[in-house]
Design a protein around this motif. Structure first.
Motif, PDB file in Angstrom:
ATOM      1  N   ILE A  39       5.278 -41.060 -37.791  1.00 27.33           N
ATOM      2  CA  ILE A  39       5.398 -40.696 -36.474  1.00 27.33           C
ATOM      3  C   ILE A  39       6.173 -39.562 -36.146  1.00 27.33           C
ATOM      4  O   ILE A  39       6.605 -39.320 -35.304  1.00 27.33           O
ATOM      5  N   ASP A 139      14.180 -37.304 -29.963  1.00 24.32           N
ATOM      6  CA  ASP A 139      13.072 -38.046 -30.579  1.00 24.32           C
ATOM      7  C   ASP A 139      13.588 -39.082 -31.129  1.00 24.32           C
ATOM      8  O   ASP A 139      13.088 -39.445 -32.557  1.00 24.32           O
ATOM      9  N   LYS A 142      14.015 -45.183 -28.215  1.00 26.39           N
ATOM     10  CA  LYS A 142      13.622 -44.781 -26.991  1.00 26.39           C
ATOM     11  C   LYS A 142      14.804 -45.479 -25.828  1.00 26.39           C
ATOM     12  O   LYS A 142      14.869 -44.986 -24.935  1.00 26.39           O
ATOM     13  N   ASP A 165      10.600 -36.007 -26.822  1.00 30.48           N
ATOM     14  CA  ASP A 165       9.311 -36.523 -27.079  1.00 30.48           C
ATOM     15  C   ASP A 165       9.047 -37.886 -26.622  1.00 30.48           C
ATOM     16  O   ASP A 165       9.697 -38.545 -26.001  1.00 30.48           O
ATOM     17  N   ASN A 166       7.712 -38.236 -26.525  1.00 30.89           N
ATOM     18  CA  ASN A 166       7.115 -39.473 -26.309  1.00 30.89           C
ATOM     19  C   ASN A 166       7.368 -39.856 -24.782  1.00 30.89           C
ATOM     20  O   ASN A 166       7.739 -41.060 -24.307  1.00 30.89           O
ATOM     21  N   TRP A 169       4.436 -42.219 -23.416  1.00 31.04           N
ATOM     22  CA  TRP A 169       4.419 -43.679 -24.028  1.00 31.04           C
ATOM     23  C   TRP A 169       3.185 -44.403 -23.952  1.00 31.04           C
ATOM     24  O   TRP A 169       3.129 -45.488 -23.168  1.00 31.04           O
TER      25      TRP A 169
END
Ligand code: SAH
Ligand code: DHB
Ligand code: MG
Length: 221
Positions: A39, A139, A142, A165-166, A169
């Motif tokens: 990831i 990162d 979450k 980041d993300n 989602w």
């Protein structure tokens, strides 16, 4: 959600603009051998972090979420030999693999890997006087994203770059019915970026080998 066409374009971009050297390739191998989840950011995303850090003239970088240190290496290369990266990792096994990867890449001397829950280690980063940071890359887990955004402001200064980041989602951030705790955590982070009077922010969707996701980018005012 992923798509072979997105992956083909990512391969094209990475082969053309971001060929990985032996040290970066070795990270993927070492991580897989050690059982770490794949990831980490994609090569073109790692290079984006690297370029943003260079554009910001960053010498002090804070990363929350190390994994095997793939993004850490991109950031450590950007700050140069006189720079410093502090990277926070919960899992001792991940930190151990990261330290070996950073050593092999020749940047271990400029990287401080701190093990523990980031919400526990961030106060020590502050009390050890390691800030202010020029760039913060978020990162990790979450659910704590909004807290990490607040910490980025606290450990930053006017002009500090904050990257999340993300941020998309798989589109779940915009699904108001979502009960996914990760999506709710990311959304709380984006709402903190919107609400916090010390941040100017935007977010960009991305597709590629990591599926449908994105980055949020903010500057501390
Ligand atoms: N930035 C890395 C990927 C990080 S993956 C890269 O691109 O190469 C997310 C990492 O955050 C995992 O290693 C996970 O163990 C770590 N993590 C999860 N919860 C955490 C917490 N509370 N504090 C610090 N790290 C955490
Ligand atoms: C996951 C976490 C990440 O930081 C990421 O970039 C992709 C996936 C995950 O926990 O599944
Ligand atoms: Mg991530």
């Amino acid at each position: 959600m992923s798509d072979p066409a997105w992956e083909a374009v990512d391969s094209y971009i990475s082969d053309l603009l971001v060929p990985e050297d032996d040290d970066l390739r070795a990270v993927h191998e070492a991580n897989a051998t050690a059982g770490l989840p794949a990831i980490d950011v994609a090569p073109n995303q790692g290079k984006l972090l690297h370029l943003l850090a260079r554009l910001a003239g960053a010498r002090a970088v804070l990363e929350i979420g190390t994994l095997g240190g793939y993004s850490t290496i991109w950031l450590a290369r950007a700050v140069g030999p006189q720079g410093r990266v502090v990277t926070l990792e919960f899992a001792p096994h991940h930190a151990e693999v990261a330290r070996a990867n950073l050593e092999r890449a020749g940047v271990a001397d400029r990287v401080d890997v701190r093990v523990g829950r980031a919400l526990d280690t961030l106060p020590t980063v502050e009390s050890d006087g390691l800030g202010p940071f020029d760039l913060v890359f978020i990162d990790a887990d979450k659910k704590s994203t909004a807290d990490y955004v607040r910490w980025a402001v606290r450990l930053g200064r006017p002009g500090t770059v904050v990257i999340l980041d993300n941020a998309i989602w798989d589109g779940a951030v915009a699904d108001l019915d979502s009960a996914d705790l990760d999506a709710l955590g990311v959304r709380a982070g984006l709402e903190e970026m919107a609400r916090n009077p010390r941040l100017e922010a935007t977010a960009i969707q991305t597709v590629g080998v990591k599926g449908w996701d994105g980055f949020a980018l903010a500057v501390v005012t």
